[in-house]
Design a protein around this motif. Structure first.
Motif, PDB file in Angstrom:
ATOM      1  N   LEU A 369      20.137 -12.352   5.095  1.00  0.00           N
ATOM      2  CA  LEU A 369      18.781 -11.813   4.962  1.00  0.00           C
ATOM      3  C   LEU A 369      18.692 -10.843   3.781  1.00  0.00           C
ATOM      4  CD1 LEU A 369      17.819 -11.186   8.712  1.00  0.00           C
ATOM      5  CD2 LEU A 369      16.916 -12.942   7.176  1.00  0.00           C
ATOM      6  N   GLY A 370      19.733 -10.030   3.599  1.00  0.00           N
ATOM      7  CA  GLY A 370      19.735  -9.093   2.475  1.00  0.00           C
ATOM      8  C   GLY A 370      19.752  -9.800   1.138  1.00  0.00           C
ATOM      9  N   ILE A 371      20.596 -10.832   1.018  1.00  0.00           N
ATOM     10  CA  ILE A 371      20.650 -11.608  -0.226  1.00  0.00           C
ATOM     11  C   ILE A 371      19.325 -12.311  -0.479  1.00  0.00           C
ATOM     12  CG2 ILE A 371      21.756 -13.584  -1.349  1.00  0.00           C
ATOM     13  CD1 ILE A 371      24.347 -12.775   0.109  1.00  0.00           C
ATOM     14  N   SER A 372      18.719 -12.862   0.579  1.00  0.00           N
ATOM     15  CA  SER A 372      17.421 -13.540   0.436  1.00  0.00           C
ATOM     16  C   SER A 372      16.340 -12.567  -0.002  1.00  0.00           C
ATOM     17  CB  SER A 372      17.032 -14.197   1.768  1.00  0.00           C
ATOM     18  OG  SER A 372      17.990 -15.158   2.164  1.00  0.00           O
ATOM     19  N   SER A 373      16.378 -11.334   0.524  1.00  0.00           N
ATOM     20  CA  SER A 373      15.364 -10.342   0.142  1.00  0.00           C
ATOM     21  C   SER A 373      15.447 -10.020  -1.343  1.00  0.00           C
ATOM     22  CB  SER A 373      15.527  -9.072   0.976  1.00  0.00           C
ATOM     23  OG  SER A 373      16.719  -8.377   0.629  1.00  0.00           O
ATOM     24  N   MET A 374      16.673  -9.882  -1.859  1.00  0.00           N
ATOM     25  CA  MET A 374      16.834  -9.607  -3.286  1.00  0.00           C
ATOM     26  C   MET A 374      16.429 -10.807  -4.141  1.00  0.00           C
ATOM     27  SD  MET A 374      20.283  -7.257  -3.517  1.00  0.00           S
ATOM     28  CE  MET A 374      21.306  -8.295  -2.476  1.00  0.00           C
ATOM     29  N   ALA A 375      16.697 -12.011  -3.629  1.00  0.00           N
ATOM     30  CA  ALA A 375      16.307 -13.219  -4.363  1.00  0.00           C
ATOM     31  C   ALA A 375      14.802 -13.354  -4.464  1.00  0.00           C
ATOM     32  CB  ALA A 375      16.901 -14.448  -3.680  1.00  0.00           C
ATOM     33  N   ILE A 376      14.083 -12.770  -3.513  1.00  0.00           N
ATOM     34  CA  ILE A 376      12.620 -12.817  -3.542  1.00  0.00           C
ATOM     35  C   ILE A 376      12.052 -11.689  -4.397  1.00  0.00           C
ATOM     36  CG2 ILE A 376      10.545 -12.529  -2.117  1.00  0.00           C
ATOM     37  CD1 ILE A 376      12.066 -13.921   0.151  1.00  0.00           C
ATOM     38  N   ALA A 377      12.590 -10.471  -4.251  1.00  0.00           N
ATOM     39  CA  ALA A 377      11.985  -9.287  -4.863  1.00  0.00           C
ATOM     40  C   ALA A 377      12.369  -9.076  -6.323  1.00  0.00           C
ATOM     41  CB  ALA A 377      12.352  -8.042  -4.053  1.00  0.00           C
ATOM     42  N   LEU A 378      13.588  -9.415  -6.715  1.00  0.00           N
ATOM     43  CA  LEU A 378      14.052  -9.039  -8.050  1.00  0.00           C
ATOM     44  C   LEU A 378      13.584  -9.959  -9.182  1.00  0.00           C
ATOM     45  CD1 LEU A 378      17.684  -7.794  -7.325  1.00  0.00           C
ATOM     46  CD2 LEU A 378      15.605  -6.450  -7.661  1.00  0.00           C
ATOM     47  N   PRO A 379      13.597 -11.313  -9.032  1.00  0.00           N
ATOM     48  CA  PRO A 379      13.199 -12.167 -10.161  1.00  0.00           C
ATOM     49  C   PRO A 379      11.821 -11.863 -10.744  1.00  0.00           C
ATOM     50  CG  PRO A 379      14.311 -13.485  -8.516  1.00  0.00           C
ATOM     51  CD  PRO A 379      14.134 -12.129  -7.915  1.00  0.00           C
ATOM     52  N   PRO A 380      10.797 -11.539  -9.918  1.00  0.00           N
ATOM     53  CA  PRO A 380       9.493 -11.222 -10.531  1.00  0.00           C
ATOM     54  C   PRO A 380       9.514  -9.978 -11.419  1.00  0.00           C
ATOM     55  CG  PRO A 380       9.236 -11.731  -8.196  1.00  0.00           C
ATOM     56  CD  PRO A 380      10.703 -11.581  -8.450  1.00  0.00           C
ATOM     57  N   LEU A 381      10.500  -9.100 -11.223  1.00  0.00           N
ATOM     58  CA  LEU A 381      10.586  -7.874 -12.023  1.00  0.00           C
ATOM     59  C   LEU A 381      11.410  -8.065 -13.297  1.00  0.00           C
ATOM     60  CD1 LEU A 381      11.253  -5.280  -9.171  1.00  0.00           C
ATOM     61  CD2 LEU A 381       9.069  -5.836 -10.251  1.00  0.00           C
ATOM     62  N   ALA A 382      11.988  -9.242 -13.478  1.00  0.00           N
ATOM     63  CA  ALA A 382      12.861  -9.483 -14.626  1.00  0.00           C
ATOM     64  C   ALA A 382      12.053  -9.918 -15.841  1.00  0.00           C
ATOM     65  CB  ALA A 382      13.889 -10.552 -14.274  1.00  0.00           C
ATOM     66  N   ILE A 383      12.410  -9.395 -16.995  1.00  0.00           N
ATOM     67  CA  ILE A 383      11.809  -9.816 -18.266  1.00  0.00           C
ATOM     68  C   ILE A 383      12.936 -10.092 -19.255  1.00  0.00           C
ATOM     69  CG2 ILE A 383       9.644  -8.564 -17.953  1.00  0.00           C
ATOM     70  CD1 ILE A 383      10.691  -6.388 -19.730  1.00  0.00           C
ATOM     71  N   GLU A 384      12.582 -10.798 -20.314  1.00  0.00           N
ATOM     72  CA  GLU A 384      13.586 -11.199 -21.290  1.00  0.00           C
ATOM     73  C   GLU A 384      14.191  -9.989 -21.988  1.00  0.00           C
ATOM     74  OE1 GLU A 384      14.019 -14.449 -24.958  1.00  0.00           O
ATOM     75  OE2 GLU A 384      12.036 -13.722 -24.332  1.00  0.00           O
ATOM     76  N   ALA A 385      15.467 -10.070 -22.246  1.00  0.00           N
ATOM     77  CA  ALA A 385      16.169  -9.006 -22.971  1.00  0.00           C
ATOM     78  C   ALA A 385      17.050  -9.628 -24.038  1.00  0.00           C
ATOM     79  CB  ALA A 385      17.013  -8.164 -22.008  1.00  0.00           C
ATOM     80  N   TYR A 386      17.443  -8.801 -24.991  1.00  0.00           N
ATOM     81  CA  TYR A 386      18.253  -9.248 -26.126  1.00  0.00           C
ATOM     82  C   TYR A 386      19.486  -8.350 -26.243  1.00  0.00           C
ATOM     83  CZ  TYR A 386      13.562 -10.994 -27.162  1.00  0.00           C
ATOM     84  OH  TYR A 386      12.318 -11.579 -27.068  1.00  0.00           O
ATOM     85  N   PRO A 387      20.454  -8.763 -27.033  1.00  0.00           N
ATOM     86  CA  PRO A 387      21.618  -7.887 -27.217  1.00  0.00           C
ATOM     87  C   PRO A 387      21.241  -6.492 -27.728  1.00  0.00           C
ATOM     88  CG  PRO A 387      22.108 -10.081 -28.045  1.00  0.00           C
ATOM     89  CD  PRO A 387      20.650 -10.075 -27.693  1.00  0.00           C
ATOM     90  N   GLU A 388      20.145  -6.400 -28.508  1.00  0.00           N
ATOM     91  CA  GLU A 388      19.743  -5.107 -29.084  1.00  0.00           C
ATOM     92  C   GLU A 388      18.761  -4.343 -28.202  1.00  0.00           C
ATOM     93  OE1 GLU A 388      20.026  -8.209 -32.458  1.00  0.00           O
ATOM     94  OE2 GLU A 388      19.158  -8.057 -30.459  1.00  0.00           O
ATOM     95  N   THR A 389      18.454  -4.848 -27.002  1.00  0.00           N
ATOM     96  CA  THR A 389      17.386  -4.268 -26.189  1.00  0.00           C
ATOM     97  C   THR A 389      17.535  -2.766 -26.003  1.00  0.00           C
ATOM     98  OG1 THR A 389      16.771  -6.282 -25.006  1.00  0.00           O
ATOM     99  CG2 THR A 389      16.445  -4.213 -23.841  1.00  0.00           C
ATOM    100  N   TYR A 390      18.745  -2.283 -25.755  1.00  0.00           N
ATOM    101  CA  TYR A 390      18.938  -0.850 -25.507  1.00  0.00           C
ATOM    102  C   TYR A 390      19.612  -0.150 -26.684  1.00  0.00           C
ATOM    103  CZ  TYR A 390      17.493  -1.797 -20.758  1.00  0.00           C
ATOM    104  OH  TYR A 390      16.761  -2.160 -19.651  1.00  0.00           O
ATOM    105  N   LEU A 391      19.515  -0.757 -27.845  1.00  0.00           N
ATOM    106  CA  LEU A 391      20.033  -0.115 -29.054  1.00  0.00           C
ATOM    107  C   LEU A 391      19.182   1.100 -29.380  1.00  0.00           C
ATOM    108  CD1 LEU A 391      22.275  -0.712 -31.161  1.00  0.00           C
ATOM    109  CD2 LEU A 391      20.519  -1.827 -32.550  1.00  0.00           C
ATOM    110  N   LYS A 392      19.819   2.192 -29.732  1.00  0.00           N
ATOM    111  CA  LYS A 392      19.096   3.412 -30.065  1.00  0.00           C
ATOM    112  C   LYS A 392      18.903   3.514 -31.571  1.00  0.00           C
ATOM    113  CE  LYS A 392      20.888   5.952 -26.074  1.00  0.00           C
ATOM    114  NZ  LYS A 392      21.675   7.120 -25.600  1.00  0.00           N
ATOM    115  N   PRO A 393      17.762   4.030 -32.024  1.00  0.00           N
ATOM    116  CA  PRO A 393      17.520   4.144 -33.463  1.00  0.00           C
ATOM    117  C   PRO A 393      18.568   5.011 -34.150  1.00  0.00           C
ATOM    118  CG  PRO A 393      15.496   4.503 -32.229  1.00  0.00           C
ATOM    119  CD  PRO A 393      16.609   4.484 -31.232  1.00  0.00           C
ATOM    120  N   THR A 394      18.907   4.648 -35.349  1.00  0.00           N
ATOM    121  CA  THR A 394      19.839   5.447 -36.148  1.00  0.00           C
ATOM    122  C   THR A 394      19.107   6.339 -37.143  1.00  0.00           C
ATOM    123  OG1 THR A 394      20.059   3.611 -37.723  1.00  0.00           O
ATOM    124  CG2 THR A 394      21.666   3.725 -35.939  1.00  0.00           C
ATOM    125  N   ILE A 395      17.792   6.142 -37.274  1.00  0.00           N
ATOM    126  CA  ILE A 395      16.987   6.935 -38.204  1.00  0.00           C
ATOM    127  C   ILE A 395      16.072   7.857 -37.403  1.00  0.00           C
ATOM    128  CG2 ILE A 395      15.270   6.849 -40.048  1.00  0.00           C
ATOM    129  CD1 ILE A 395      17.985   5.763 -40.853  1.00  0.00           C
TER     130      ILE A 395
END
Length: 673
Positions: A369-395
């Motif tokens: 039931l716990g695994i099923s709950s996460m399978a229902i709740a988490l995918p709608p909150l997911a969005i595309e990310a890239y390798p640089e998604t959390y890169l911090k500016p250097t300037i």
């Protein structure tokens, strides 16, 4: 090799100190009965006290040696007492080390002196108090105190350490009780030792709860908003490993408290021996895991905190974001359904215990039931990310970067996005998306600065936007991102007016360097925590009358902890500068004015004049108030907002309100986020 020695020194002194503190707390708690002082296991435990106090001192010496080598960058200094002395005498780390070493020495002397006296309950309390001091002093060298040496920063970590000692340090005493009861005989002794264990069990439950609460507080300070680092950094992986071990320990503690310990009071030698055997076995495992937990905590304490970690390569193709997805169709329904199912999963744990389900059913049903709950709740909150998604500016996000970014935008982006970034150039091909509105639409929830950097680097499929990896340097791309942030913040600044919103700083003032006609120079950040800044963008001679007003009121404004910086919106001739200087008794910027003017022009809009068409207007006179924490709090545009701050009572009222405010947000960072 040095790293291994460092880890061992930190772990050994912390482990010894925690055991010494926790054992004394435990002995004080159960010390009401005089028979305690006659028990063989107590004597065995006390014989270890001087050795543990000595281990604390030796560990501190090892820490000093390693710290000296790390601080000087010379490995040979690890073995040089003269280099140690230099660190001790001239650094804050050295001062804290001296305090820790002195307190550890007092602890050793207190143990040696009182061990010769007839044992009393208060001896254990005294030892526990003295043993707590080196632990508390050690928190002054933690990550919690590195950013801010204050009670609020250090106290939660100090309480966390003491609670850890009260639980972990008592485990050796519990093991000694269990093993001694196996060798001793007599029903009376069995009842006494059982009462000792039950007292510890009663105290351990709230201690573990408070340990978890203070751990969450400490973790939140070291992670802040960068929770993504918990699954993509050494700090996060170590923390997850630590929490996993803690979860196993809690399961063992629960079984001991509610299953095996109550059976010790039951009649029957065989039942009593079986429960004692289980307790010895599992408390031994708990102690081993606790030692491993302390080792991980020691390594974690010397690992770069999550909030300072640079995630240069995000390893996952997605990330979770409530802000970016919450208003999408069916997202809320799916998330709430998953939460309800998760609550049902938790309730089945109670049902399984109440209805005596078999072990397999009690594990499988809640897990599925716990695994099923996460399978229902988490995918709608997911969005595309890239390798640089959390890169911090250097300037840094400053006027020079913003102006350079505006030039790059005009050269590479304005043909499609328009001169103000509103995306006004539609695409004829119906299969190709129109240019994005970069001015009036909010994109920060869906796109991090790292996302934007990725899109600028590689382009956007399905649009006419190309990648600029080959044509723009990495620094240029960060400058372009800083300009886009200033563009968006500038549009948000239309909500500002000539009156501040009390205790509601939102928009960071672009930072700049300047040199003035009176010989003063510096950076806008130089005024932080000291003065407000009234930034006056003026045209000449149109602003002459206003200059007379400002000059007459300058002493009054300075008395309100505020400096005036006047910035021309065009180059002034020498004759014009002399005319300005005859009137102005406040600094007039003569170097850096162009970058200041161009960056603050983006913050010109007012609610009644959105100014979205063409290249945009340039008001002849604007004034901005930046508070002493670095936030843009109010703005007056004489062309659009009437009389405004020409009434100096209205201006001084805003300055008084700012001066009454305490710090309610930290000063803005140097980089866009």
């Amino acid at each position: 090799m040095i790293e291994f020695i460092a880890a061992f020194a930190r772990w050994s002194q912390l482990t010894a100190n925690l055991i010494l503190f926790g054992s004394c707390v435990f002995l004080f708690i159960i010390g009401q009965q005089k028979t305690l002082f006659e028990a063989a296991w107590v004597a065995r435990l006390e014989r270890c006290f001087p050795w543990m106090a000595g281990a604390v001192l030796l560990g501190l010496i090892g820490i000093l040696a390693i710290t000296t080598g790390e601080a000087t960058g010379i490995v040979a200094n690890v073995w040089s007492p003269l280099a140690w002395l230099e660190i001790v005498q001239k650094t804050q780390i050295g001062y804290v080390w001296v305090a820790r070493a002195a307190l550890a020495s007092v602890l050793l002397m207190a143990i040696l002196v009182l061990r010769r006296a007839k044992r009393e309950k208060w001896h254990y309390l005294l030892w526990a108090v003295v043993a707590s001091f080196p632990l508390i002093a050690g928190t002054l060298m933690s990550h919690s105190s590195a950013d801010e040496m204050s009670f609020a920063a250090v106290a939660p970590y100090a309480v966390h350490i003491l609670l850890a000692g009260a639980w972990f340090g008592a485990l050796p005493a519990v093991l000694l009780i269990l093993y001694s009861s196996h060798s001793e005989s007599g029903k009376a002794l069995g009842l006494v030792t059982t009462s000792y264990l039950k007292k510890f069990s009663v105290v351990a439950a709230p201690v573990m709860l408070l340990l978890a609460v203070t751990g969450l507080i400490v973790t939140d300070r070291l992670v802040e908003t960068f929770y993504h680092t918990l699954v993509a950094s050494p700090y996060g992986w170590l923390l997850i490993a630590k929490l996993s071990i803690l979860a196993v320990i809690l399961v063992i503690a629960y079984q001991a408290r509610y299953r095996w310990l109550p059976r010790l009071s039951e009649d029957g030698v065989e039942q009593n021996n079986r429960s004692t055997k289980h307790l010895r076995q599992w408390v031994g495992i708990e102690f081993f895991l606790a030692v491993l937990l302390v080792l991980l905590a020691t390594i974690l304490a010397n690992t770069l905190p999550a909030k300072h970690t640079m995630i240069e390569n995000w390893p996952y193709p997605f990330r979770f974001s409530i802000n970016a997805t919450w208003d999408e169709p069916y997202v809320q329904e799916m998330v709430w359904s998953g939460i309800v199912l998760f609550l049902i999963a938790l309730s089945t744990i109670w049902l399984g215990k109440k209805n005596h389900w078999n072990r397999m059913t009690k594990i499988l049903v809640p897990s599925l039931l716990g695994i099923s709950s996460m399978a229902i709740a988490l995918p709608p909150l997911a969005i595309e990310a890239y390798p640089e998604t959390y890169l911090k500016p250097t300037i840094p996000f400053d006027a020079i970067s913003i102006v350079n970014g505006s030039r790059l935008f005009a050269e590479n982006c304005s043909n499609c996005h328009g001169p103000q970034g509103k995306g006004t150039q539609p695409v004829v091909d119906p299969d190709v998306r129109d240019p994005t509105d970069l001015l009036t639409q909010q994109h920060t929830a869906k796109y991090t600065v790292g996302n934007v950097f990725h899109l600028l680097t590689h382009g956007i499929p399905g649009t006419q936007m190309p990648g600029y990896a080959a044509t723009l340097s990495e620094d240029d791309r960060w400058d372009l991102i800083n300009f886009l942030h200033a563009l968006s913040r500038g549009f948000d600044a239309r909500l500002l007016g000539s009156m501040i919103l009390p205790e509601m700083p939102v928009i960071a003032s672009p930072v700049f360097n300047y040199a003035a006609n009176d010989g003063s120079s510096g950076n806008l950040k130089d005024f932080r925590l000291q003065k407000n800044v009234l930034l006056v963008l003026f045209s000449w001679p149109q602003s002459k009358e206003r200059f007379f007003q400002l000059a007459a009121a300058y002493d009054r404004i300075k008395a309100l902890n505020t400096e005036i910086l006047a910035v021309p919106i065009r180059a002034l001739s020498q004759a014009e500068l002399e005319q300005v200087a005859e009137i102005a008794n406040f600094p007039v910027v003569i170097e850096g004015w162009s970058e200041i003017k161009d960056s603050y022009w983006l913050y010109r809009r007012v609610r009644t004049v959105p100014d979205l068409s063409g290249k945009g207007m340039f008001p002849g006179h604007m004034e901005f108030i930046t508070d002493r924490f670095g936030y843009l709090r109010a703005r007056w545009v004489g062309q659009f907002e009437g009389f405004g701050w020409q009434n100096f009572d209205a201006l001084t009222l805003q300055l008084r309100q700012l001066n009454q405010e305490d710090e309610i947000m930290p000063p803005p960072g140097e980089h866009a986020h």
